[in-house]
Design an enzyme around this catalytic site. Structure first.
Site, short mmCIF file in Angstrom:
data_model
loop_
_atom_site.label_atom_id
_atom_site.label_comp_id
_atom_site.label_asym_id
_atom_site.label_seq_id
_atom_site.Cartn_x
_atom_site.Cartn_y
_atom_site.Cartn_z
N GLU A 1 29.40 117.99 120.82
CA GLU A 1 29.31 116.63 120.72
C GLU A 1 28.84 116.72 119.58
O GLU A 1 29.35 115.18 119.23
CB GLU A 1 28.93 115.78 122.46
CG GLU A 1 29.53 115.61 123.51
CD GLU A 1 29.72 116.99 124.81
OE1 GLU A 1 30.49 116.40 125.15
OE2 GLU A 1 28.51 117.24 124.62
N MET B 1 33.05 118.32 130.41
CA MET B 1 31.40 118.55 129.95
C MET B 1 30.98 118.39 128.77
O MET B 1 30.01 118.97 128.24
CB MET B 1 30.84 119.92 130.54
CG MET B 1 31.38 119.57 131.75
SD MET B 1 31.38 122.00 132.65
CE MET B 1 33.10 122.93 132.23
N CYS C 1 26.41 122.00 120.03
CA CYS C 1 26.95 121.51 121.49
C CYS C 1 27.66 120.70 120.87
O CYS C 1 28.09 120.41 119.82
CB CYS C 1 26.30 120.19 121.58
SG CYS C 1 26.90 119.35 123.19
N GLN D 1 22.36 120.81 136.45
CA GLN D 1 21.84 121.38 135.09
C GLN D 1 20.53 120.73 135.23
O GLN D 1 19.36 121.20 135.27
CB GLN D 1 22.23 120.91 134.01
CG GLN D 1 23.24 121.44 133.82
CD GLN D 1 24.14 120.38 132.55
OE1 GLN D 1 23.81 119.43 132.00
NE2 GLN D 1 25.65 120.82 131.83
N THR E 1 32.18 123.72 126.74
CA THR E 1 31.06 123.71 126.61
C THR E 1 29.51 124.29 125.56
O THR E 1 29.91 125.59 126.21
CB THR E 1 30.47 123.15 127.78
OG1 THR E 1 29.18 123.08 127.98
CG2 THR E 1 30.78 124.04 129.04
N ASN E 2 28.83 124.72 125.18
CA ASN E 2 27.99 125.58 124.97
C ASN E 2 26.73 126.01 125.97
O ASN E 2 26.76 126.31 126.28
CB ASN E 2 27.36 124.59 123.43
CG ASN E 2 28.06 125.11 122.31
OD1 ASN E 2 28.27 126.02 121.18
ND2 ASN E 2 28.61 124.45 122.17
N THR E 3 26.63 124.92 126.80
CA THR E 3 25.12 124.51 127.96
C THR E 3 25.66 125.28 129.02
O THR E 3 25.17 126.01 128.94
CB THR E 3 24.93 123.74 128.55
OG1 THR E 3 24.51 122.53 126.99
CG2 THR E 3 23.56 123.76 128.73
#
Length: 229
Positions: A198, A10, A196, A52, A83-85
């Site tokens: 990425e 992710m 994030c 999401q 992943t942060n989200t």
């Protein structure tokens, strides 16, 4: 060492960074040919993105709980959600676990507080920058959180999903992030959270006048340190 369970994919671009960073940390601390004992589940990120954007968070939570429990049964002694989200769903995941959950927001906030900062600028997906789940986690560590303007947030989010998650690192996007970070600093941010996993592919310490905190590296280091004990 204790085995770490990684929930990745992710996106896979940042999950590959986790694998590299965790093993580098273990090698640096233990020397010789040491590397980390890891178990990984890697999602098809297209499915996660669709959940999401459609608001199917309950479905996503059920899936993440199932994966985390499978990693536990396979021998993981801690769970790392790469992943942060998707830490939005940590409150649904953690009560279903019997092993520790290494929270990316806590690890990041502790590092920031150790450096003496209080007012932070936050970059991430639109979910991370706007919703309470991440900002409140930082505030629980006595941090004051600034986020970009609505127009800036739209660009930051678009670049994550349309470019970085596909491995595209473009100079115009780097310049846009530099401008967004400069605006946050102008509003009083003492440091910038690359919130994030990425974003570290695009910008870092050389792209802003204040210190940056790479959540990918911080989270990976916390996982490696747990593995070592």
């Amino acid at each position: 060492m204790q085995t770490i369970g990684l929930i990745g994919g992710m996106s896979w671009e940042s999950t590959a960074l986790y694998y590299k960073l965790i093993n580098e940390r273990v090698r640096d601390r233990l020397g010789e040919l040491h590397s980390a004992p890891l178990l990984m589940y890697s999602y098809d990120f297209q499915q996660i993105k669709e959940m999401q954007y459609a608001g199917r968070w309950a479905e996503a939570a059920a899936s993440l709980v199932d994966v985390a429990q499978r990693l536990e049964r396979a021998g993981a002694r801690a769970i790392v959600l790469c992943t942060n989200t998707m830490h939005k769903l940590a409150p649904e995941i953690v009560p279903k676990l019997t092993t520790p959950f290494i929270h990316i927001g806590d690890a990041t906030a502790e590092r920031i507080r150790a450096r003496g900062y209080r007012r932070v600028g936050l970059l991430g997906t639109r979910f991370t920058m706007v919703e309470d789940f991440y900002i409140d986690r930082l505030r629980a560590h006595a941090l004051d959180v600034l986020v970009p303007s609505a127009e800036e947030r739209a660009d930051v989010n678009r670049i994550i999903y349309d470019e970085l998650c596909l491995g595209i690192v473009a100079d115009p996007s780097r310049r846009r992030y530099q401008d967004v970070m400069a605006a946050l600093v102008g509003r009083g941010a003492e440091c910038i959270i690359l919130g994030c996993t990425e974003i570290t592919m695009l910008v870092g310490a050389a792209d802003t006048s204040v210190e940056t905190f790479d959540t990918t590296a911080i989270h990976a280091e916390a996982a490696a340190d747990f593995a070592i004990g």
